[in-house]
Design an enzyme around this catalytic site. Structure first.
Site, mmCIF file in Angstrom:
data_model
loop_
_atom_site.group_PDB
_atom_site.id
_atom_site.type_symbol
_atom_site.label_atom_id
_atom_site.label_comp_id
_atom_site.label_asym_id
_atom_site.label_seq_id
_atom_site.Cartn_x
_atom_site.Cartn_y
_atom_site.Cartn_z
ATOM 1 N N ASP A 1 0.786 -1.248 0.000
ATOM 2 C CA ASP A 1 0.000 0.000 0.000
ATOM 3 C C ASP A 1 0.820 1.302 0.000
ATOM 4 O O ASP A 1 0.516 2.222 0.776
ATOM 5 C CB ASP A 1 -0.965 0.004 1.193
ATOM 6 C CG ASP A 1 -1.988 -1.129 1.145
ATOM 7 O OD1 ASP A 1 -1.972 -1.919 0.189
ATOM 8 O OD2 ASP A 1 -2.799 -1.237 2.085
ATOM 9 N N HIS B 1 -17.312 3.041 0.992
ATOM 10 C CA HIS B 1 -16.915 1.768 1.619
ATOM 11 C C HIS B 1 -17.299 1.755 3.103
ATOM 12 O O HIS B 1 -17.238 2.787 3.778
ATOM 13 C CB HIS B 1 -15.399 1.577 1.462
ATOM 14 C CG HIS B 1 -14.928 0.214 1.825
ATOM 15 N ND1 HIS B 1 -14.391 -0.088 3.055
ATOM 16 C CD2 HIS B 1 -14.931 -0.948 1.119
ATOM 17 C CE1 HIS B 1 -14.066 -1.373 3.079
ATOM 18 N NE2 HIS B 1 -14.376 -1.912 1.922
ATOM 19 N N LYS C 1 -7.043 -4.905 -3.045
ATOM 20 C CA LYS C 1 -7.782 -5.458 -1.904
ATOM 21 C C LYS C 1 -8.679 -4.389 -1.318
ATOM 22 O O LYS C 1 -8.456 -3.199 -1.534
ATOM 23 C CB LYS C 1 -6.806 -5.979 -0.841
ATOM 24 C CG LYS C 1 -5.893 -4.895 -0.301
ATOM 25 C CD LYS C 1 -4.854 -5.468 0.641
ATOM 26 C CE LYS C 1 -3.992 -4.373 1.222
ATOM 27 N NZ LYS C 1 -4.721 -3.365 1.996
ATOM 28 N N CYS D 1 -1.933 -2.853 7.651
ATOM 29 C CA CYS D 1 -1.856 -3.777 6.510
ATOM 30 C C CYS D 1 -0.572 -4.601 6.482
ATOM 31 O O CYS D 1 -0.609 -5.774 6.106
ATOM 32 C CB CYS D 1 -2.103 -3.024 5.213
ATOM 33 S SG CYS D 1 -3.829 -2.460 5.107
HETATM 34 C C1 VGL Z 1 -4.574 0.606 5.721
HETATM 35 C C2 VGL Z 1 -6.117 1.518 7.133
HETATM 36 C C3 VGL Z 1 -7.085 1.408 6.172
HETATM 37 C C4 VGL Z 1 -3.152 0.176 5.512
HETATM 38 C C5 VGL Z 1 -5.525 0.476 4.748
HETATM 39 O O1 VGL Z 1 -2.712 0.107 4.342
HETATM 40 O O2 VGL Z 1 -2.457 -0.087 6.534
HETATM 41 N N1 VGL Z 1 -4.870 1.103 6.912
HETATM 42 N N2 VGL Z 1 -6.792 0.890 4.979
#
Ligand code: VGL
Ligand code: ZN
Length: 197
Positions: A8, A52, A106, A151
């Site tokens: 991410d 979402h 994802k 994540c």
């Molecule tokens: C993430 C919070 C919400 C991450 C993704 O990539 O850690 N954290 N969505």
């Protein structure tokens, strides 16, 4: 076979983004430099539809960063982030995306979040990554990216539970650190057999 799993590294998790992680942009160049050392490079991309269910904006009166109960378990409610096809969902512009063998998206189902690259937050719906890695003969993973305590943590723990040899390179990760979540994540990763270096 040894894969680099880059979690991410997207604009919304970098300074100026909707869910900015302090120093998130500092890890981009060193991650690029690491890519050549691996048999495979895999990127994940948080990829939510507008509205979402993990967004606080969808829950009456809820503040971002508060905790709620979802049918699949506890869920932190986030500011709107990484909305599909928005600039915030794009990878950091300096990340060498072209070197990736696979980009795994994802969190694309409205009713359930997916921190982990392996399972959605019900801990049972697979993303397909396990099969991809096994069919390519990849048994060893190095994880880097954002955010250490969400994540990266969930992905590392799931990978270790699935039997992969997992290392998290902490200086190439950055954390959100909500109410001690970084310490809890480090303890949880160690308990699951993840190597923290
Ligand atoms: C993430 C919070 C919400 C991450 C993704 O990539 O850690 N954290 N969505
Ligand atoms: Zn998200």
């Amino acid at each position: 076979m040894h894969a680099l799993l880059v979690i991410d590294v997207q604009n919304d998790f970098c300074p100026g983004g909707a869910l900015a992680v302090a120093g998130g942009d500092e890890i981009v160049q060193p991650i690029n430099a690491l890519m050549a050392e691996f048999d495979a490079v895999i990127l994940t991309q948080d990829w939510h539809p507008a509205g979402h269910s993990s967004f606080a904006s969808q829950h009456d009166g809820a503040e971002p960063f508060s905790l709620t109960q979802m049918p699949y378990g506890p869920q932190v409610l986030w500011p709107d982030h990484c909305v599909q096809a928005s600039p915030g969902a794009q990878f950091h512009m300096a990340l060498e995306v072209d070197r990736a063998d696979l980009i795994l998206r994802k969190g694309f189902r409205a009713a359930i979040d997916s921190y982990s690259a392996f399972f959605e937050n019900d801990h049972e719906t697979p993303t397909g990554l396990e099969g991809y890695l096994r069919t390519r003969g990849i048994d060893t993973l190095m994880l880097v990216g954002l955010a250490t305590d969400f994540c990266v943590n969930f992905s590392a723990v799931d990978a270790a539970k699935l039997g992969f040899d997992v290392t998290v390179r902490q200086e190439l990760c950055r954390a959100i650190d909500l109410d001690g979540s970084l310490k809890a994540a480090q303890d949880g990763m160690r308990a699951a057999g993840v190597k923290l270096v």
